[in-house]
Structure formats: structure tokens, C-alpha cells
Design an enzyme around this catalytic site. Structure first.
Site, mmCIF file in Angstrom:
data_model
loop_
_atom_site.group_PDB
_atom_site.id
_atom_site.type_symbol
_atom_site.label_atom_id
_atom_site.label_comp_id
_atom_site.label_asym_id
_atom_site.label_seq_id
_atom_site.Cartn_x
_atom_site.Cartn_y
_atom_site.Cartn_z
ATOM 1 N N GLU A 182 -57.002 27.371 0.096
ATOM 2 C CA GLU A 182 -58.204 27.093 0.866
ATOM 3 C C GLU A 182 -58.690 25.708 0.448
ATOM 4 O O GLU A 182 -58.842 25.452 -0.749
ATOM 5 C CB GLU A 182 -59.264 28.153 0.541
ATOM 6 C CG GLU A 182 -60.493 27.980 1.398
ATOM 7 C CD GLU A 182 -61.577 29.011 1.108
ATOM 8 O OE1 GLU A 182 -61.337 29.969 0.351
ATOM 9 O OE2 GLU A 182 -62.674 28.828 1.661
ATOM 10 N N ARG A 241 -52.346 36.875 -11.566
ATOM 11 C CA ARG A 241 -52.953 35.537 -11.668
ATOM 12 C C ARG A 241 -52.768 34.997 -13.078
ATOM 13 O O ARG A 241 -52.851 35.763 -14.048
ATOM 14 C CB ARG A 241 -54.468 35.643 -11.536
ATOM 15 C CG ARG A 241 -55.068 35.813 -10.253
ATOM 16 C CD ARG A 241 -56.576 35.894 -10.411
ATOM 17 N NE ARG A 241 -57.182 34.621 -10.071
ATOM 18 C CZ ARG A 241 -57.290 34.205 -8.829
ATOM 19 N NH1 ARG A 241 -56.869 34.921 -7.825
ATOM 20 N NH2 ARG A 241 -57.840 33.034 -8.575
ATOM 21 N N LYS A 257 -62.328 27.838 -8.939
ATOM 22 C CA LYS A 257 -62.723 26.610 -8.243
ATOM 23 C C LYS A 257 -64.239 26.480 -8.173
ATOM 24 O O LYS A 257 -64.782 25.389 -8.233
ATOM 25 C CB LYS A 257 -62.144 26.613 -6.820
ATOM 26 C CG LYS A 257 -60.743 26.038 -6.760
ATOM 27 C CD LYS A 257 -60.262 25.917 -5.326
ATOM 28 C CE LYS A 257 -59.838 27.243 -4.774
ATOM 29 N NZ LYS A 257 -59.218 27.165 -3.451
HETATM 30 P P1 ATP Z 1 -60.263 30.333 -6.794
HETATM 31 O O1 ATP Z 1 -60.752 31.677 -7.204
HETATM 32 O O2 ATP Z 1 -60.072 29.384 -7.930
HETATM 33 O O3 ATP Z 1 -61.028 29.738 -5.660
HETATM 34 P P2 ATP Z 1 -58.352 31.194 -4.872
HETATM 35 O O4 ATP Z 1 -57.328 32.227 -5.096
HETATM 36 O O5 ATP Z 1 -59.500 31.557 -4.026
HETATM 37 O O6 ATP Z 1 -58.779 30.611 -6.273
HETATM 38 P P3 ATP Z 1 -56.846 29.697 -2.991
HETATM 39 O O7 ATP Z 1 -57.027 28.305 -2.548
HETATM 40 O O8 ATP Z 1 -57.114 30.772 -2.025
HETATM 41 O O9 ATP Z 1 -57.740 29.880 -4.281
HETATM 42 O O10 ATP Z 1 -55.419 29.888 -3.651
HETATM 43 C C1 ATP Z 1 -54.210 29.533 -3.034
HETATM 44 C C2 ATP Z 1 -53.106 30.334 -3.637
HETATM 45 O O11 ATP Z 1 -53.056 30.139 -5.048
HETATM 46 C C3 ATP Z 1 -53.327 31.814 -3.401
HETATM 47 O O12 ATP Z 1 -52.121 32.384 -2.968
HETATM 48 C C4 ATP Z 1 -53.760 32.320 -4.739
HETATM 49 O O13 ATP Z 1 -53.381 33.648 -4.925
HETATM 50 C C5 ATP Z 1 -53.060 31.380 -5.710
HETATM 51 N N1 ATP Z 1 -53.808 31.297 -6.961
HETATM 52 C C6 ATP Z 1 -55.095 30.935 -7.135
HETATM 53 N N2 ATP Z 1 -55.462 31.042 -8.426
HETATM 54 C C7 ATP Z 1 -54.361 31.468 -9.099
HETATM 55 C C8 ATP Z 1 -54.093 31.783 -10.473
HETATM 56 N N3 ATP Z 1 -55.019 31.678 -11.423
HETATM 57 N N4 ATP Z 1 -52.840 32.204 -10.786
HETATM 58 C C9 ATP Z 1 -51.893 32.304 -9.845
HETATM 59 N N5 ATP Z 1 -52.078 32.036 -8.548
HETATM 60 C C10 ATP Z 1 -53.301 31.619 -8.163
HETATM 61 MG MG MG Z 2 -58.999 32.214 -1.934
#
Ligand code: ATP
Ligand code: MG
Length: 553
Positions: free
Chosen positions: A32, A262, A272
Site C-alpha cells: 500500500e 511476519r 509504517k
Molecule cells: P504496516 O503494518 O507496516 O503498514 P502492511 O502489511 O500494512 O504493513 P503493506 O504495504 O500492505 O503493509 O505490505 C505489503 C506486503 O508486505 C504485504 O504482503 C505484507 O504482508 C508484507 N509485509 C508487511 N510487513 C511485513 C513484515 N513485517 N514481515 C513480512 N511481510 C510483511
Molecule cells: Mg496493509
């Protein structure tokens, strides 16, 4: 670049699928664009792109841009830069969920026509009350039995901007008694009168992640949709949308979702939302501050793509919750820089030495190794003269037998140079040591020493008459190790960056370019800062100390 050959449970699934006839392995990385990528995303990137690469498949980069309020093109650009920098190439053009807004809308209309979706007027709070709990079933919305015609009319009017944000939503009609809360008539569209960074004001209704995500996968022909474990409970919903829309939308593939753990890294913020607060509130110097666990921050700090990829390889991919020590990330960096970074001498906290028996005005050039792990790179010249600097902590007036560095009346070797002896300690009025008078033994020149002398200590040093003044920044964790309850901003580490303004470097470092990495002998691995360095005047960030506390199993 190192190939990912590691087996993991998702690779095993793919191997079996290929054996069963699967032809086109197609994954995607779906960030995102609401912030910069962090080290957790690196795990997902290495996994998704790695699986594609190892199976002669393809991996898409898709922006999951369905929330116009939080998204920005700055993030879209930085994410592309970071994925490329990590060494991966996405298949074809960059994809955007917003490219599919019309398809999503058509699918929603189709669900309404099938009696599988309805417009609901409950407020967010009422909806929570109706939802039930893990132990109690939910209650049907009073709007659940609206006719198809009424739903179609209301949904069109939602789209046309006739209603205010929050007044209506479109919900899937599934089962309010399902033990899985995600299946209790989930919201699939909401009203948000906000300008989208790509579609502008064309839409004022936006699809929810749980609806947009499976459809985006299916539209792009994704075969294996890999996401993190918190979406495991969403998988039945993912399948529900695909199953009910497959015939209508004629998707090129039937994607399946697989979940992995994760990455959680000790002492590190991988949210984020929190990282954005550090940026917005000026605690750090932007998303790429070298203390940030963002990919751009790690890059500025001195991490290499290989170090991050090796780290992701080492931590592996599983379904059980795992916590990884930061020391392991540093270990991967040291492994790389120890082999590949050139050596240099820099004194962080200088103490002046005058070598009284060395001729005044004389300069000689001594041979120093570029990198002992790559002897083929050979040597370079470093100046030596009558005045030099050593590290203040390398001298002690009073010291026990175990202190092998410099003390009054004793000898020590200067790396690549001579053995010196401390003859006199000069102090200021307050008793602080401000200079040492030493003498050198000309027969002890490094590489030509036939004196037979044995000394235990070897010090790094810099020629005071031919040196460069540099700033060095020592970095530590942003958060204190002990976290109490309450807001994380209360536990910021006040010493996460210590700036040393009076460091002395060998003159050759004037040529160092932004991003160049070095091992400064005895003090650690350093990288030239890309923001504050100017030509001829590098600023160094310490990427890691020399000591490795991580022991591979
Ligand atoms: P945040 O909580 O930091 O906003 P998010 O999962 O909402 O993280 P996205 O931009 O949706 O952020 O993530 C893109 C991809 O990266 C998704 O497939 C997500 O599952 C993966 N991802 C995000 N954080 C992690 C993590 N700590 N470990 C492994 N994969 C991750
Ligand atoms: Mg997300």
C-alpha cells in the site's frame, strides 16, 4: 547476485503444483503506498520475487491503492526504487489496484444482482454491535433484505456522490452466524469523498482491501498469493469472492492465498504508522534517516542489497511466530562488508602525539592494505610524519598489565608504521592529557622490521600534518530497550545518534563518494552519508560496530 535456493513450505507447495501440471507460477508484491518500505517488506519482497525466479515464473509489483486518504506518489516512487535496489525486477508494467476500479464496481453490481450484496445504512458503531463476538453470533442488519432494485439504485447513488461519507456501505451477504467474523456480512465498499492520487475525483466510493485484493490477484492471473499470517482468517472470504465472481469476471486464473509469519525484529519498529509518526514529528531526519529500519534508511546507513537478501534467506519462511534478533541483521552486514569494504584509518577522538626523534618537515608514504580479504586489490599509500593522532582511549597513564595499548614508558606498534615509545605526557592546567611526546624506532618499520622487538598492541592512527577533518555519526536503536506501557514516543533513545565533530581521517577519504563503505580499523563499518556529505568533505555513519554478538547455529 545470490540465488535463493532455500526450500520453504510455500516452495514445497509450488513444487507439488508444478508436478501436478501447474505451468505459470505468478506471484505479486502488493504494497500500500502509504509509507516507505521497511525491513519486514524486504522479507515479503525476497519471498515473492524469489519464488517467481526459482520457478521460472513472474512476479508483479502492484500498488494496493484503495485508500486515497493516506496514499501519495512519493511513496509510489520510493517503493519502486527500493524494490529495484534490492535487486528484483517485476514482470511488465507496474500494476495499480486503482486500474481495476471499474471491474471492482462491475463485480459489486453483479453480486447485488445475484442477491449476494446489499446497501446498509447502519453507522459504524451500530455495525459493530450487530457483529457479535467470537462466542456470540451476530444479528442481521435491518437493511439486509432490501430488494435487488433498491440496492442497485442506492449503490448507484453512492457512486454518484449523493450520500455523505459513512452514511452507507455495500456489504456482502454471507452469514452473520459464521464462527469466522470476517464472514459476517463484511463491508466491500465505502464512501470516501477524497481525491485519489491516480484517479482524482472520478470515484467517491472505494473498495475494501478484502474485496479488492482477491480480485486484483485474479485479474492479474496470480497463481500463488502470498501474504502474512494475520490474513489467514480472511482466506475463506478471499475464496468466497473468487468463487462467486469467477464465471462473471472470467478471470485468467484461480489464485490461492498462502500465509507466512511476519518478520518481527528486536528493538525495531516495523509499523509504517509508527515510522510515519517519527518522520512527521521530526524525531528523525526523514524516512531514510540511517537509524530507520526502512529499506532507504538501511541503504543510507551502509547496508548492501546482498546483506539484506542474505538476512531474509537466513531467517527463512514459516508459519510459526518468530522473533528475530537485530544482531542477525548486523551479522549479515558484517559478513558482506568484511569481505568487500575497503579499509581505512580514522581517529574518532584524537589525542596528538609528537614523535620527537622524527625529522621535522619529513613525510614518508607507507603501504596499507586495501582489504586483507581481497589481497589481489593490493596496497595504497598513507602519509606518516612527526605529528600524528591516536585514539584518546588508546592511552592510559595508569593501567594494569592487560592494557596492551600505550602507557608511559611503554611501546606499542602503529599499524603499517613503526614501534613508538611514550616518553612524556603533556597536560593542561586542569590535568587533562593534551599531548604525548614519543620516540620511534626506525628499525621497526612495518614489513622491514629486523629489530626482534615484540609488542602486543597495535594502534590505528592518522598523520596530523596530512589529514582530513570529518564528522562521524554513531548510531543506536531509536527506542530504549525497556518499553513500558503507553505511547512508544515516550521511550525514544536520546542517544540514538551521537555526532562526533572532531574526527581525523586519512587524506584519501576526501575522495569518498556518497554510499561508499569502509571498515575503519578497530572502530567499525562506516558509510558515507548521502545527504550531508559534500565534495571533499564526507560525513560518515557507523553502519555497525566490529563485534559480532550473533552466532549462527
Ligand atoms: P504496516 O503494518 O507496516 O503498514 P502492511 O502489511 O500494512 O504493513 P503493506 O504495504 O500492505 O503493509 O505490505 C505489503 C506486503 O508486505 C504485504 O504482503 C505484507 O504482508 C508484507 N509485509 C508487511 N510487513 C511485513 C513484515 N513485517 N514481515 C513480512 N511481510 C510483511
Ligand atoms: Mg496493509
Amino acid at each position: 547476485m545470490n540465488e535463493s535456493n532455500a526450500s520453504n513450505f510455500i516452495q514445497n507447495i509450488i513444487t507439488k503444483d508444478i508436478a501436478d501440471g501447474a505451468k505459470d507460477i505468478h506471484t505479486r508484491f502488493p504494497p500500500e503506498p502509504n509509507g516507505y518500505l521497511h525491513v519486514g517488506h524486504a522479507k515479503s519482497i525476497c519471498l515473492n520475487f524469489g519464488l517467481a525466479k526459482n520457478n521460472q515464473g513472474r512476479c508483479n509489483l502492484r500498488f494496493d491503492d484503495t485508500n486515497p486518504v493516506k496514499e501519495d506518489t512519493e511513496y509510489v516512487d520510493s517503493i519502486q526504487e527500493d524494490v529495484k535496489w534490492l535487486g528484483f525486477e517485476w514482470d511488465g508494467e507496474v500494476h495499480y489496484a486503482s486500474d481495476y476500479f471499474q471491474t471492482f464496481y462491475d463485480c459489486a453490481v453483479y453480486l447485488i444482482e445475484q442477491g449476494l450484496a446489499f446497501v446498509c445504512d447502519l453507522s459504524a458503531e451500530e455495525m459493530r454491535e450487530y457483529r457479535g463476538t467470537l462466542t456470540e453470533p451476530g444479528k442481521n442488519s435491518p437493511y439486509r433484505d432490501r430488494s435487488v432494485e433498491e440496492n442497485l439504485d442506492l449503490f448507484l447513488r453512492m457512486k454518484n456522490g449523493e450520500f455523505e461519507d459513512g452514511s452507507h456501505v455495500l456489504r456482502a451477504k454471507i452469514d452473520m452466524a459464521s464462527p469466522n467474523l470476517n464472514m459476517r456480512d463484511p463491508v466491500i465498499y465505502r464512501i470516501a469523498k477524497a481525491t485519489h492520487h491516480r484517479t482524482g475525483d472520478a470515484w467517491c466510493i472505494y473498495p475494501m482491501y478484502d474485496f479488492a485484493h482477491p480480485l486484483s490477484d485474479a485479474i492479474e492471473g496470480i497463481s500463488h498469493s502470498v501474504c502474512t499470517l494475520e490474513f489467514e482468517d480472511h482466506r475463506p472470504l478471499y475464496d468466497w469472492f473468487i468463487d462467486h465472481l469467477m464465471d462473471f469476471a472470467k478471470f485468467p486464473s484461480r489464485p490461492h492465498q498462502y500465509e507466512f509469519t511476519r518478520l518481527e525484529l528486536s528493538n525495531t519498529i516495523t509499523s509504517k504508522r509508527k515510522l510515519k509518526r517519527l518522520v512527521d514529528e521530526g524525531v528523525v531526519d526523514g524516512w531514510d534517516d540511517p537509524r530507520m529500519p526502512t529499506i532507504s534508511g538501511l541503504r543510507r546507513r551502509g547496508f548492501t542489497p546482498a546483506a539484506i537478501r542474505n538476512f531474509c534467506e537466513e531467517i527463512g519462511v514459516s508459519k510459526s511466530n518468530s522473533h528475530v534478533e537485530y544482531a542477525m541483521l548486523e551479522h549479515c552486514l558484517r559478513d558482506d562488508l568484511n569481505m568487500n569494504a575497503r579499509r581505512a584509518m580514522v581517529v574518532l577522538d584524537p589525542l596528538k602525539i609528537t614523535i620527537t626523534n622524527y625529522p621535522e618537515g619529513q613525510v614518508e608514504y607507507l603501504d596499507a592494505e586495501i582489504n586483507p580479504n581481497q589481497p589481489e586489490l593490493g596496497t595504497y599509500k598513507i602519509p606518516f610524519s612527526r605529528e600524528i593522532y591516536i585514539e584518546r582511549e588508546d592511552f592510559r597513564e595508569e593501567a594494569n598489565k592487560k592494557f596492551f595499548r600505550l602507557k608511559p614508558g611503554k611501546e606499542v606498534r602503529l599499524k603499517y608504521a613503526y614501534i613508538i615509545q611514550c616518553d612524556e605526557v603533556i597536560k593542561d592546567e586542569e590535568g587533562n592529557v593534551i599531548e604525548l611526546k614519543c620516540s620511534y624506532d626506525p628499525s621497526t618499520k612495518s614489513g622491514e622490521d629486523n629489530s626482534g622487538k615484540k609488542v602486543k598492541g597495535t594502534l590505528h592512527w592518522v598523520d596530523a600534518n596530512n589529514c582530513l577533518d570529518v564528522q562521524v555519526r554513531l548510531l543506536d536503536f531509536l527506542l530504549l530497550p525497556e518499553q513500558g506501557d503507553g505511547d512508544f514516543m515516550e521511550y525514544l533513545n536520546p542517544e540514538s545518534m551521537v555526532v562526533l565533530d572532531n574526527c581525523k581521517a586519512e587524506p584519501v577519504l576526501a575522495e569518498a563518494q556518497a554510499g561508499d563503505k569502509f571498515q575503519f580499523l578497530r572502530t567499525g563499518y562506516f558509510c558515507v552519508d548521502s545527504k550531508y556529505s559534500t565534495p571533499g568533505k564526507p560525513v560518515f555513519n557507523r553502519a555497525a560496530s566490529l563485534k559480532d554478538s550473533y552466532k549462527p547455529e
